[in-house]
Motif scaffolding. Structure first.
Motif, PDB file in Angstrom:
ATOM      1  N   LEU A 240     -13.131   7.175  -3.191  1.00 53.38           N
ATOM      2  CA  LEU A 240     -12.197   6.311  -2.489  1.00 53.38           C
ATOM      3  C   LEU A 240     -11.436   7.099  -1.442  1.00 53.38           C
ATOM      4  N   THR A 241     -10.888   6.371  -0.499  1.00 52.41           N
ATOM      5  CA  THR A 241     -10.060   6.967   0.550  1.00 52.41           C
ATOM      6  C   THR A 241      -8.831   6.089   0.727  1.00 52.41           C
ATOM      7  N   ARG A 242      -7.983   6.456   1.658  1.00 52.84           N
ATOM      8  CA  ARG A 242      -6.807   5.631   1.948  1.00 52.84           C
ATOM      9  C   ARG A 242      -6.862   5.215   3.412  1.00 52.84           C
ATOM     10  N   ARG A 243      -6.679   3.918   3.647  1.00 57.28           N
ATOM     11  CA  ARG A 243      -6.737   3.412   5.011  1.00 57.28           C
ATOM     12  C   ARG A 243      -5.558   3.929   5.835  1.00 57.28           C
ATOM     13  N   PRO A 244      -5.709   3.961   7.163  1.00 54.42           N
ATOM     14  CA  PRO A 244      -4.601   4.410   8.015  1.00 54.42           C
ATOM     15  C   PRO A 244      -3.325   3.625   7.713  1.00 54.42           C
ATOM     16  N   ALA A 245      -2.196   4.236   7.941  1.00 52.36           N
ATOM     17  CA  ALA A 245      -0.911   3.648   7.563  1.00 52.36           C
ATOM     18  C   ALA A 245      -0.628   2.351   8.307  1.00 52.36           C
ATOM     19  N   THR A 246      -1.140   2.211   9.520  1.00 51.90           N
ATOM     20  CA  THR A 246      -0.893   1.006  10.304  1.00 51.90           C
ATOM     21  C   THR A 246      -2.155   0.162  10.364  1.00 51.90           C
ATOM     22  N   GLY A 247      -1.993  -1.098  10.709  1.00 56.59           N
ATOM     23  CA  GLY A 247      -3.130  -1.992  10.814  1.00 56.59           C
ATOM     24  C   GLY A 247      -3.371  -2.757   9.528  1.00 56.59           C
ATOM     25  N   LEU A 248      -4.417  -3.559   9.517  1.00 54.55           N
ATOM     26  CA  LEU A 248      -4.745  -4.400   8.381  1.00 54.55           C
ATOM     27  C   LEU A 248      -5.024  -3.551   7.146  1.00 54.55           C
ATOM     28  N   MET A 252      -3.538   1.287   2.122  1.00 52.30           N
ATOM     29  CA  MET A 252      -4.098   0.898   0.831  1.00 52.30           C
ATOM     30  C   MET A 252      -5.324   1.745   0.484  1.00 52.30           C
ATOM     31  N   ALA A 253      -5.579   1.880  -0.816  1.00 51.74           N
ATOM     32  CA  ALA A 253      -6.809   2.532  -1.272  1.00 51.74           C
ATOM     33  C   ALA A 253      -8.006   1.675  -0.866  1.00 51.74           C
ATOM     34  N   ALA A 254      -9.147   2.330  -0.591  1.00 58.28           N
ATOM     35  CA  ALA A 254     -10.306   1.599  -0.068  1.00 58.28           C
ATOM     36  C   ALA A 254     -11.572   2.424  -0.237  1.00 58.28           C
ATOM     37  N   ALA A 307      -5.996   2.269  -9.241  1.00 61.44           N
ATOM     38  CA  ALA A 307      -6.173   2.812  -7.886  1.00 61.44           C
ATOM     39  C   ALA A 307      -5.376   2.055  -6.837  1.00 61.44           C
ATOM     40  N   GLY A 308      -4.907   0.850  -7.157  1.00 57.86           N
ATOM     41  CA  GLY A 308      -4.174   0.060  -6.174  1.00 57.86           C
ATOM     42  C   GLY A 308      -5.062  -0.500  -5.083  1.00 57.86           C
ATOM     43  N   LEU A 309      -6.259  -0.934  -5.466  1.00 55.65           N
ATOM     44  CA  LEU A 309      -7.201  -1.481  -4.488  1.00 55.65           C
ATOM     45  C   LEU A 309      -6.816  -2.905  -4.105  1.00 55.65           C
TER      46      LEU A 309
END
Length: 331
Positions: A240-248, A252-254, A307-309
């Motif tokens: 898993l990775t974490r999406r950029p702080a801004t945007g849709l 969040m974890a992803a 994970a907070g997905l």
């Protein structure tokens, strides 16, 4: 006439108010602003049934605005996972920290509007319910009740009518009375008019066509988009990775993957999950890769719930795991 109708609605609310964990009993006066604010943010485009258990979890974990403001972003975002509309979570974090920095909640609608992420409705709701200000919060339920009582098909006329109708000194209880009536009696479809305390004064009911008020909004066609999600497995773990702080879905974890596009990528996916957002739909193609891509971590499949997905990636992982099981059985 409408003043008497308002009195009847307040009496009905005091007899039949929904018991909600963020709400004080009718007639109690001002309510805890932290609970009012948190519930109003959570309830934006999300049902009471969905919000109630999540609200209780938030309050148990962060019982005050100070504890919430001090929590790491990742913990709050993980706790928010599944509630959708993730910009609300980022605004929640920014707003909590702004409130603590200024020493507490402002008590007026005008000052509340200056906080991050608080629009007209939320600011008015907090001002009325938590601080007793004569503010007029108009959400979807309130809009429907007012439109039907006054026979207003045009939604742009509702706010002025609500402002003229709102009883001075009872703004908080009256707002919640309208919200409850819209949720339980004055429903969008099949309203229970025989049980409504406002039936004698309701122009829409008198016309026999309450469902026509207010006039329905024109539906917009949502465009369709495509995305890739890289599927890297290591025994009983997934990368898993974490999406950029801004945007849709910011922060969040992803599953890792490139930006989404309007063209379907040339790929042979393990699984495809279709997901609906507010403004578009998405086909997320889950594609196997031999090695993990980008910065991230190995998440045990047994602990995916931790994970907070967001729903998009949780469902995509479920689809990928199902596809792997089907292939094993077919082999």
């Amino acid at each position: 006439m409408h003043a008497k109708a308002a009195s009847r609605l307040l009496h009905h609310y005091r007899e039949h108010a929904r018991a909600l964990p963020w709400r004080a009993p009718p007639g109690s006066g001002r309510q805890e602003p932290y609970r009012v604010w948190l519930s109003e943010v959570m309830l934006q485009q999300t049902t009471v049934a969905t919000v109630t258990p999540r609200f209780l979890r938030f309050i148990e974990r962060w019982p005050t605005i100070e504890t919430l403001a001090a929590a790491p972003d990742e913990q709050i975002l993980a706790e928010w996972a599944g509630l959708g509309y993730y910009a609300r979570a980022r605004n929640l974090i920014a707003c909590a920290r702004a409130i603590v920095a200024r020493g507490g909640f402002p008590s007026s609608e005008a000052e509340l509007r200056k906080l991050p992420g608080l629009g007209a409705y939320t600011a008015a709701a907090i001002a009325a319910i938590a601080f007793g200000e004569d503010a007029v919060p108009v959400d979807t339920n309130v809009e429907r009740v007012v439109a039907r009582v006054f026979g207003l098909a045009d939604r742009t006329e509702v706010r002025a009518a609500a402002g003229a109708w709102w009883p001075v000194g009872d703004a908080g209880d009256f707002a919640q009375a309208c919200m409850d009536l819209g949720a339980t009696v004055c429903r969008p479809k099949a309203p229970a008019c025989p049980y409504c305390p406002l039936r004698a004064d309701c122009r829409a009911a008198a016309l026999g066509t309450p469902e026509l008020f207010p006039a329905p909004k024109a539906r917009k066609v949502r465009p369709h988009r495509f995305g890739l999600a890289w599927w890297a497995r290591r025994d009983d773990e997934v990368w898993l990775t974490r999406r950029p702080a801004t945007g849709l879905l910011g922060g969040m974890a992803a599953l890792p993957g490139p930006e989404w596009s309007d063209e379907r990528p040339a790929a042979n996916p393990l699984a495809v999950h279709r997901h609906g957002f507010t403004h578009f739909t998405l086909d997320l193609l889950v594609v196997r890769v031999a090695e993990p891509i980008g910065d991230g971590w190995w998440q045990p499949l047994a602990d995916l719930a931790d994970a907070g997905l967001p729903t998009l990636y949780r469902r995509a992982i479920e689809a990928a795991l199902h596809a792997e099981r089907e292939r094993r059985l077919a082999a």
